[in-house]
Design a protein around this motif. Structure first.
Motif, PDB file in Angstrom:
ATOM      1  N   ASP A 185      46.042  -5.629 -21.314  1.00 31.61           N
ATOM      2  CA  ASP A 185      44.791  -5.095 -20.780  1.00 31.61           C
ATOM      3  C   ASP A 185      44.180  -4.103 -21.764  1.00 31.61           C
ATOM      4  O   ASP A 185      44.488  -2.904 -21.730  1.00 31.61           O
ATOM      5  CB  ASP A 185      45.072  -4.421 -19.432  1.00 31.61           C
ATOM      6  N   VAL A 186      43.293  -4.603 -22.653  1.00 33.50           N
ATOM      7  CA  VAL A 186      42.678  -3.734 -23.656  1.00 33.50           C
ATOM      8  C   VAL A 186      41.855  -2.635 -22.993  1.00 33.50           C
ATOM      9  O   VAL A 186      41.906  -1.469 -23.390  1.00 33.50           O
ATOM     10  CB  VAL A 186      41.789  -4.548 -24.627  1.00 33.50           C
ATOM     11  N   GLY A 187      41.075  -3.017 -21.969  1.00 37.09           N
ATOM     12  CA  GLY A 187      40.254  -2.031 -21.272  1.00 37.09           C
ATOM     13  C   GLY A 187      41.091  -0.936 -20.626  1.00 37.09           C
ATOM     14  O   GLY A 187      40.738   0.240 -20.689  1.00 37.09           O
ATOM     15  N   GLY A 188      42.210  -1.334 -20.012  1.00 32.73           N
ATOM     16  CA  GLY A 188      43.092  -0.342 -19.397  1.00 32.73           C
ATOM     17  C   GLY A 188      43.669   0.620 -20.412  1.00 32.73           C
ATOM     18  O   GLY A 188      43.783   1.820 -20.151  1.00 32.73           O
ATOM     19  N   LEU A 189      44.032   0.086 -21.585  1.00 29.66           N
ATOM     20  CA  LEU A 189      44.551   0.947 -22.644  1.00 29.66           C
ATOM     21  C   LEU A 189      43.479   1.906 -23.144  1.00 29.66           C
ATOM     22  O   LEU A 189      43.745   3.084 -23.381  1.00 29.66           O
ATOM     23  CB  LEU A 189      45.075   0.106 -23.811  1.00 29.66           C
TER      24      LEU A 189
END
Length: 309
Positions: A185-189
């Motif tokens: 999850d790039v957005g979560g990171l």
């Protein structure tokens, strides 16, 4: 108590002093062992075993640090402390100082001090030794030790960030980080990383490592998400674990051998720095060590196979 009992009772303290001066688990253990040999071989009846042993381990550590500094100047890539899973010494009255001083960020700041400044700071600020005990340990006058401490405090306070005090908040943030990492999850990171976050790797020229530190939310998030699926394809797993008193994880190969560790530095509710130690020389105390070069070859092969699909 006899000598063996006195020494074993004080061993956790001696190791904790040596580790903070040296930033190395193996060198700290060697310093403690040498301290025992000198204690056991001394025919003199000491008034205080704690004072004698603390002074002895400090002097040994100072000598080791002076020689280690030459090696660290020639070190390949960034140098990071050897990861410590748990500090053997506990003192409820000084728990905050002990926890703060063992973090990788604090140990890297201590690297900027001279061996004497570092030793005085550790004995006085971290463990609360009296100036008379500090002076006896480092072989300087009390007045000189006070000056050394003033200089050490100045260096430390100039660069020292204010670490998150809430341990539970740190752990919750770390859990979200590792969940996002597992899910790709790039957005979560991105939401968890500071704008100027840095990813720093220590391979020491003995394992695959980053050519340089990776900076910025987008760069760090995308690098992490691009690598983990490849590691998962070759059965590399990770388990969250406290590293140097901060949230982190231990990565293992399919046989359970230690590949590397990640340590997270949390500041103002975000991850400020991610440090990875993959140098096999710094991981042996954690258990059998994986062949990082072989893992690297498997990762490259897995990447090629994914591109062909």
């Amino acid at each position: 108590m006899n000598k063996v009992e006195e020494f074993e009772e004080l061993r956790p303290l001696l190791f904790s002093i040596a580790y903070r001066i040296l930033g190395s688990v193996s060198e700290a253990e060697d310093a403690v062992q040498e301290t025992w040999l000198r204690f056991d071989g001394s025919a003199t009846q000491v008034a205080s075993a704690k004072a004698f042993l603390s002074a002895t381990v400090t002097r040994i550590s100072i000598d080791v640090l002076r020689s280690a500094r030459v090696r660290r100047e020639e070190y390949v890539g960034p140098w990071l402390p050897e990861p410590l899973l748990s500090d053997p010494y506990e003192d409820p009255a000084r728990s905050a100082e002990l926890a703060d001083s063992v973090s990788m960020a604090a140990l890297l700041l201590l690297e900027r001090l001279s061996p004497l400044e570092r030793s005085v700071f550790v004995l006085r600020e971290v463990f609360g030794f009296g100036f008379d005990e500090v002076a006896a340990a480092v072989g300087r006058s009390e007045a000189a030790c006070r000056q050394l401490l003033v200089r050490a405090r100045r260096h430390m306070q100039a660069s020292r960030p204010r670490f998150e005090a809430d341990r539970q908040e740190r752990q919750e943030l770390a859990a979200r980080f590792f969940d996002a990492l597992k899910d790709g999850d790039v957005g979560g990171l991105r939401n968890l990383l500071a704008a100027d976050v840095q990813l720093v790797g220590d391979g020491g020229g003995k394992a695959p490592q980053l050519a340089k530190a990776v900076s910025g939310t987008e760069n760090v998030a995308r690098l992490l998400v691009s690598v983990l699926p490849l590691l998962a394809r070759i059965d590399v797993t990770f388990e969250p674990h406290e590293i140097n008193g901060q949230p982190g994880a231990i990565f293992r190969d399919r046989d359970g051998k230690v590949l590397h560790i990640l340590a997270l530095e949390v500041l103002d509710g975000q991850i400020q720095t991610i440090r990875s130690v993959i140098n096999p020389d710094k991981l042996g105390h954690l258990g059998p060590v994986a062949d990082a070069w072989a893992i690297d070859r498997e990762v490259k092969q897995a990447r090629r196979q994914m591109k062909l699909k």
